[in-house]
Write an enzyme that holds these catalytic residues in place. Structure first.
Site, PDB file in Angstrom:
ATOM      1  N   ASP A   1     -31.008  23.441  47.312  1.00  0.00           N
ATOM      2  CA  ASP A   1     -32.074  24.443  47.395  1.00  0.00           C
ATOM      3  C   ASP A   1     -31.660  25.538  48.464  1.00  0.00           C
ATOM      4  OD1 ASP A   1     -34.375  23.627  49.735  1.00  0.00           O
ATOM      5  OD2 ASP A   1     -33.297  21.871  48.625  1.00  0.00           O
TER       6      ASP A   1
ATOM      7  N   GLU B   1     -28.512  10.027  45.692  1.00  0.00           N
ATOM      8  CA  GLU B   1     -27.688  10.544  46.572  1.00  0.00           C
ATOM      9  C   GLU B   1     -26.345   9.409  46.550  1.00  0.00           C
ATOM     10  OE1 GLU B   1     -30.067  13.439  49.424  1.00  0.00           O
ATOM     11  OE2 GLU B   1     -29.692  11.289  49.928  1.00  0.00           O
TER      12      GLU B   1
END
Length: 265
Positions: free
Chosen positions: A223, A36
């Site tokens: 997700d 990230e």
């Protein structure tokens, strides 16, 4: 020490006004995973600092650079010294937030990262959100008042003008230390009215609030928690694309912040 009452309230209001009127100069970005962090590091051309300013022996990593008129520090917990995986979760997040505030004295904290999203609340894969409210969903203390402490609900920095400038969604964020979602977690997340589920945000919000440092939370959806696919599989499948979207959003937010005071957010 001033007694509680009108005098102390006025003093606190004056301090808040001073903070809100000061131009943002130093930003600490806290990110849990290397995957990230690197897109943001690369876009801002930050360099790893060999002397992190943190206690010796910890794996925490700090990148630094000057972007426009801003001093940017990006901190991530590094790799677990025993298992070699990213130091995700609330404990690492709270520790590095505390250490970064003490060492770097930021004007603003940005927690950027990935999160699960709920399609029932309008989240889709790759969507990027600004979190409006942050709370825990796995600190169950069924005793009056302690139950509220466990939830630990806090508000992110108000950003009405920022939202007019950037194409980001808004939703509430719920934090816990598990990637999956137990029935107890689900009940608490629904009670939190959350659109997003992560593993760090509420811990960072808690520490930032202790030191009265304003904080912004930027989350990209990897997700769908209430979807059909297994969370670990979907998370890994979408992580790379979500981190690209996350990096772009962080740059948009920082471009907006540059040259502004908190009251202009």
């Amino acid at each position: 020490m001033a007694p509680h009452g009108e005098g102390s309230d006025a003093s606190e209001e004056a301090m808040v006004a001073q903070v809100e009127g000061r131009r943002i100069s130093t930003i600490v970005i806290i990110i849990a995973m290397q995957a990230e962090a690197l897109p943001v590091v690369n876009k801002l051309q930050l360099k790893e600092e060999p002397d992190s300013g943190f206690p010796k022996g910890v794996p925490w990593v700090r990148y630094h650079g000057v972007y426009k008129d801003l001093h940017i520090h990006l901190v991530w917990p590094g790799k677990d010294l025993t298992l070699g995986v990213d130091g995700i979760g609330t404990i690492s997040a709270a520790l590095v937030t505390y250490a970064a505030i003490q060492a770097l004295q930021p004007d603003l904290i940005i927690n950027a990262g990935t999160a699960g999203g709920f399609k029932a609340k309008g989240a889709g894969i790759g969507d990027v959100f600004l979190a409006s409210d942050i709370a825990f969903h796995d600190r169950r203390i069924p005793i009056p008042v302690f139950d509220l402490y466990g939830v630990g609900q806090r508000q992110a920095c108000s950003t009405p003008n920022l939202l007019k400038e950037v194409n980001l969604k808004v939703g509430k964020l719920s934090t816990g230390d598990s990637l999956d979602m137990s029935p107890h977690d689900e009940t608490a997340i629904i009670a939190n009215d959350a659109t997003l589920k992560d593993m760090e945000g509420a811990a960072i919000a808690y520490v930032a609030d202790l030191f009265k440092i304003p904080a912004i939370f930027i989350k990209a959806v990897t997700d769908i928690v209430d979807g059909d696919k297994p969370t670990p599989e979907e998370f890994l499948q979408n992580l790379a694309a979500a981190t690209v979207a996350l990096g772009q959003a962080v740059i948009q937010v920082i471009d907006f912040i540059n040259g502004k005071c908190l009251s202009e957010f």
